[in-house]
Design a protein around this motif. Structure first.
Motif, PDB file in Angstrom:
ATOM      1  N   ALA A 147       0.828  -1.211   0.000  1.00  0.00           N
ATOM      2  CA  ALA A 147       0.000   0.000   0.000  1.00  0.00           C
ATOM      3  C   ALA A 147       0.859   1.256   0.000  1.00  0.00           C
ATOM      4  O   ALA A 147       0.384   2.331  -0.353  1.00  0.00           O
ATOM      5  CB  ALA A 147      -0.925  -0.003   1.214  1.00  0.00           C
ATOM      6  N   ALA A 150       0.684   2.964  -3.290  1.00  0.00           N
ATOM      7  CA  ALA A 150      -0.634   3.312  -3.828  1.00  0.00           C
ATOM      8  C   ALA A 150      -0.759   4.793  -4.143  1.00  0.00           C
ATOM      9  O   ALA A 150      -1.527   5.175  -5.030  1.00  0.00           O
ATOM     10  CB  ALA A 150      -1.734   2.880  -2.859  1.00  0.00           C
ATOM     11  N   TRP A 151      -0.012   5.651  -3.449  1.00  0.00           N
ATOM     12  CA  TRP A 151      -0.094   7.091  -3.713  1.00  0.00           C
ATOM     13  C   TRP A 151       0.245   7.418  -5.162  1.00  0.00           C
ATOM     14  O   TRP A 151      -0.231   8.410  -5.694  1.00  0.00           O
ATOM     15  CB  TRP A 151       0.799   7.882  -2.757  1.00  0.00           C
ATOM     16  N   ARG A 153      -0.848   6.104  -7.657  1.00  0.00           N
ATOM     17  CA  ARG A 153      -2.094   5.988  -8.423  1.00  0.00           C
ATOM     18  C   ARG A 153      -3.160   6.927  -7.882  1.00  0.00           C
ATOM     19  O   ARG A 153      -4.339   6.796  -8.215  1.00  0.00           O
ATOM     20  CB  ARG A 153      -2.588   4.546  -8.385  1.00  0.00           C
ATOM     21  N   VAL A 155      -4.079   7.202  -4.635  1.00  0.00           N
ATOM     22  CA  VAL A 155      -4.843   6.552  -3.579  1.00  0.00           C
ATOM     23  C   VAL A 155      -4.018   6.535  -2.295  1.00  0.00           C
ATOM     24  O   VAL A 155      -2.824   6.257  -2.322  1.00  0.00           O
ATOM     25  CB  VAL A 155      -5.189   5.094  -3.976  1.00  0.00           C
ATOM     26  N   LEU A 157      -4.122   4.492   1.233  1.00  0.00           N
ATOM     27  CA  LEU A 157      -4.740   3.383   1.940  1.00  0.00           C
ATOM     28  C   LEU A 157      -4.413   3.499   3.421  1.00  0.00           C
ATOM     29  O   LEU A 157      -3.279   3.789   3.787  1.00  0.00           O
ATOM     30  CB  LEU A 157      -4.236   2.047   1.394  1.00  0.00           C
TER      31      LEU A 157
END
Length: 182
Positions: A147, A150-151, A153, A155, A157
């Motif tokens: 995760a 994820a930043w 993209r 996002v 989490l």
């Protein structure tokens, strides 16, 4: 007043961004493709300098967080990331590097990365591991949280993340004060 302005405003990030080859502002993210095919994502408030020459490929992380997906180089030049606490050497990898006030967090998702601190300590970080390091210490390996990338993209989490840490992370993407009562 000067100390307060430097410590509690985005002034240090602004000064760093002025001098860097590539930088992002508060809440901004950016994707780059370097001349060698390496892909680099800059998270919010991040800045890097890039130097690709005949002998090496070098990124200097001036601040913030980056995700790197190194490309294979037909000229076999090594790929390095310099941080304020040491140097990282990519060994065919995808990894994130996040610079904090006291240490650097390195999380490896593919391949391996070698850490060499300013004091000369070395460690190899394998796929699925993360380590923190400072100028003279390297932590034990912990599982890398996928995760953490994820930043890139857009996002964030927050699974099993304490509320205080979530609010601090959200504060990196917002100008002004973001806080929570303990």
């Amino acid at each position: 007043l000067g100390w307060f302005g430097w410590r509690f405003t985005p002034l240090p990030a602004v000064v760093t961004a002025w001098r860097a080859d590539y930088a992002t502002g508060i809440g901004e993210q950016r994707r780059l493709v370097l001349d060698d095919g390496t892909r680099v994502w800059l998270n919010t408030r991040s800045a890097i300098d890039v130097r690709l020459d005949d002998t090496q490929r070098l990124l200097t992380l001036a601040g913030g967080e980056i995700l790197i997906d190194t490309a294979q180089d037909p000229r076999q030049r090594p790929f390095f990331v310099d941080t304020r606490f040491g140097r990282l050497q990519a060994l065919g990898t995808r990894y994130t590097v996040r610079q904090a006030d006291d240490d650097i967090l390195l999380a490896v998702y593919e391949g391996q990365v070698r850490i060499r601190t300013l004091s000369g300590r070395e460690a190899l970080v394998n796929r699925g591991e993360q380590k923190r390091y400072s100028a003279d210490a390297i932590s034990a390996a912990a599982p890398a949280d996928p995760a953490r990338q994820a930043w890139s993209r857009g996002v964030l989490l927050a699974e099993n993340l304490p509320l205080g840490e979530l609010v601090a992370e959200l504060g990196r993407y917002h100008l002004g004060y973001t806080g929570v009562d303990p």
